[in-house]
Design a protein around this motif. Sequence first.
Motif, PDB file in Angstrom:
ATOM      1  N   LEU A  20      31.855  34.014  41.335  1.00  0.00           N
ATOM      2  CA  LEU A  20      31.687  34.637  40.018  1.00  0.00           C
ATOM      3  C   LEU A  20      30.456  34.104  39.289  1.00  0.00           C
ATOM      4  CD1 LEU A  20      35.426  34.780  38.899  1.00  0.00           C
ATOM      5  CD2 LEU A  20      33.964  36.704  39.580  1.00  0.00           C
ATOM      6  N   ARG A  21      30.166  32.811  39.433  1.00  0.00           N
ATOM      7  CA  ARG A  21      28.944  32.253  38.834  1.00  0.00           C
ATOM      8  C   ARG A  21      27.707  32.937  39.428  1.00  0.00           C
ATOM      9  NH1 ARG A  21      31.888  27.541  39.443  1.00  0.00           N
ATOM     10  NH2 ARG A  21      32.673  26.793  37.452  1.00  0.00           N
ATOM     11  N   SER A  22      27.744  33.199  40.737  1.00  0.00           N
ATOM     12  CA  SER A  22      26.602  33.859  41.374  1.00  0.00           C
ATOM     13  C   SER A  22      26.424  35.288  40.866  1.00  0.00           C
ATOM     14  CB  SER A  22      26.760  33.857  42.901  1.00  0.00           C
ATOM     15  OG  SER A  22      27.700  34.828  43.330  1.00  0.00           O
ATOM     16  N   LEU A  23      27.488  35.873  40.321  1.00  0.00           N
ATOM     17  CA  LEU A  23      27.424  37.223  39.752  1.00  0.00           C
ATOM     18  C   LEU A  23      27.061  37.225  38.273  1.00  0.00           C
ATOM     19  CD1 LEU A  23      30.580  38.833  41.402  1.00  0.00           C
ATOM     20  CD2 LEU A  23      28.183  39.144  42.058  1.00  0.00           C
ATOM     21  N   GLY A  24      26.900  36.031  37.688  1.00  0.00           N
ATOM     22  CA  GLY A  24      26.477  35.957  36.298  1.00  0.00           C
ATOM     23  C   GLY A  24      27.545  35.552  35.302  1.00  0.00           C
ATOM     24  N   PHE A  25      28.747  35.251  35.769  1.00  0.00           N
ATOM     25  CA  PHE A  25      29.773  34.769  34.842  1.00  0.00           C
ATOM     26  C   PHE A  25      29.456  33.325  34.496  1.00  0.00           C
ATOM     27  CE2 PHE A  25      31.767  38.462  36.554  1.00  0.00           C
ATOM     28  CZ  PHE A  25      32.542  38.947  35.514  1.00  0.00           C
ATOM     29  N   ASP A  26      29.411  33.029  33.212  1.00  0.00           N
ATOM     30  CA  ASP A  26      29.026  31.688  32.788  1.00  0.00           C
ATOM     31  C   ASP A  26      30.214  30.837  32.342  1.00  0.00           C
ATOM     32  OD1 ASP A  26      29.497  33.154  30.522  1.00  0.00           O
ATOM     33  OD2 ASP A  26      27.600  32.724  29.571  1.00  0.00           O
ATOM     34  N   THR A  27      31.353  31.451  32.085  1.00  0.00           N
ATOM     35  CA  THR A  27      32.529  30.701  31.664  1.00  0.00           C
ATOM     36  C   THR A  27      33.701  31.084  32.555  1.00  0.00           C
ATOM     37  OG1 THR A  27      31.759  30.720  29.374  1.00  0.00           O
ATOM     38  CG2 THR A  27      34.079  30.194  29.737  1.00  0.00           C
ATOM     39  N   MET A  28      34.285  30.068  33.183  1.00  0.00           N
ATOM     40  CA  MET A  28      35.441  30.271  34.030  1.00  0.00           C
ATOM     41  C   MET A  28      36.597  29.469  33.471  1.00  0.00           C
ATOM     42  SD  MET A  28      33.944  32.053  36.335  1.00  0.00           S
ATOM     43  CE  MET A  28      32.454  31.175  36.570  1.00  0.00           C
ATOM     44  N   VAL A  29      37.729  30.110  33.298  1.00  0.00           N
ATOM     45  CA  VAL A  29      38.952  29.440  32.908  1.00  0.00           C
ATOM     46  C   VAL A  29      39.893  29.583  34.090  1.00  0.00           C
ATOM     47  CG1 VAL A  29      40.878  29.415  31.277  1.00  0.00           C
ATOM     48  CG2 VAL A  29      38.570  29.950  30.468  1.00  0.00           C
ATOM     49  N   GLU A  30      40.447  28.465  34.558  1.00  0.00           N
ATOM     50  CA  GLU A  30      41.276  28.471  35.755  1.00  0.00           C
ATOM     51  C   GLU A  30      42.726  28.147  35.395  1.00  0.00           C
ATOM     52  OE1 GLU A  30      39.573  25.917  38.798  1.00  0.00           O
ATOM     53  OE2 GLU A  30      37.616  26.157  37.851  1.00  0.00           O
ATOM     54  N   ARG A  31      43.637  28.935  35.950  1.00  0.00           N
ATOM     55  CA  ARG A  31      45.066  28.686  35.773  1.00  0.00           C
ATOM     56  C   ARG A  31      45.746  28.850  37.121  1.00  0.00           C
ATOM     57  NH1 ARG A  31      43.155  26.680  32.138  1.00  0.00           N
ATOM     58  NH2 ARG A  31      43.411  27.108  29.930  1.00  0.00           N
ATOM     59  N   SER A  32      46.790  28.039  37.374  1.00  0.00           N
ATOM     60  CA  SER A  32      47.448  28.072  38.678  1.00  0.00           C
ATOM     61  C   SER A  32      48.842  28.704  38.644  1.00  0.00           C
ATOM     62  CB  SER A  32      47.547  26.657  39.254  1.00  0.00           C
ATOM     63  OG  SER A  32      48.308  25.835  38.392  1.00  0.00           O
ATOM     64  N   THR A  33      49.342  29.059  37.462  1.00  0.00           N
ATOM     65  CA  THR A  33      50.646  29.716  37.369  1.00  0.00           C
ATOM     66  C   THR A  33      50.545  30.942  36.463  1.00  0.00           C
ATOM     67  OG1 THR A  33      51.404  28.453  35.456  1.00  0.00           O
ATOM     68  CG2 THR A  33      51.877  27.515  37.644  1.00  0.00           C
ATOM     69  N   LEU A  34      51.456  31.869  36.673  1.00  0.00           N
ATOM     70  CA  LEU A  34      51.492  33.068  35.836  1.00  0.00           C
ATOM     71  C   LEU A  34      51.827  32.698  34.393  1.00  0.00           C
ATOM     72  CD1 LEU A  34      51.206  36.135  35.848  1.00  0.00           C
ATOM     73  CD2 LEU A  34      53.642  36.283  36.387  1.00  0.00           C
ATOM     74  N   LYS A  35      52.744  31.775  34.216  1.00  0.00           N
ATOM     75  CA  LYS A  35      53.126  31.334  32.868  1.00  0.00           C
ATOM     76  C   LYS A  35      51.926  30.756  32.118  1.00  0.00           C
ATOM     77  CE  LYS A  35      56.121  28.294  30.276  1.00  0.00           C
ATOM     78  NZ  LYS A  35      57.038  27.172  30.303  1.00  0.00           N
ATOM     79  N   ALA A  36      51.179  29.871  32.762  1.00  0.00           N
ATOM     80  CA  ALA A  36      50.001  29.271  32.124  1.00  0.00           C
ATOM     81  C   ALA A  36      48.945  30.327  31.830  1.00  0.00           C
ATOM     82  CB  ALA A  36      49.427  28.171  33.006  1.00  0.00           C
ATOM     83  N   ALA A  37      48.801  31.292  32.732  1.00  0.00           N
ATOM     84  CA  ALA A  37      47.814  32.358  32.526  1.00  0.00           C
ATOM     85  C   ALA A  37      48.171  33.198  31.304  1.00  0.00           C
ATOM     86  CB  ALA A  37      47.727  33.240  33.762  1.00  0.00           C
ATOM     87  N   ILE A  38      49.431  33.567  31.179  1.00  0.00           N
ATOM     88  CA  ILE A  38      49.841  34.385  30.037  1.00  0.00           C
ATOM     89  C   ILE A  38      49.720  33.601  28.739  1.00  0.00           C
ATOM     90  CG2 ILE A  38      51.827  35.558  28.983  1.00  0.00           C
ATOM     91  CD1 ILE A  38      52.510  36.542  31.842  1.00  0.00           C
TER      92      ILE A  38
END
Length: 80
Positions: A20-38
């Motif tokens: 995604l960085r190579s495509l121009g996204f500059d901010t990545m937020v990472e989550r490992s569970t559906l609960k944390a993502a929501i």
Amino acid sequence: MKALVIEDSEDERDILCDYLRSLGFDTMVERSTLKAAIETLNKEKFDLITLDLRLQDSTPETTLASLPVIASYANNKPVS
């Protein structure tokens, strides 16, 4: 641009974020569970959301059923 990467494998999260960085996204937020993502989606908007269907806290069916909720938090972008 800002992306949310929902993936429970750290190696796969790293690969996705690098791509995604190579495509121009500059901010990545990472989550490992559906609960944390929501929980994160309740606080922030994203231009792109990637989603692993087999998360530790969810079955593929539950994850798919959550797609309308997840998509509603994107910055008015279509789901594809």
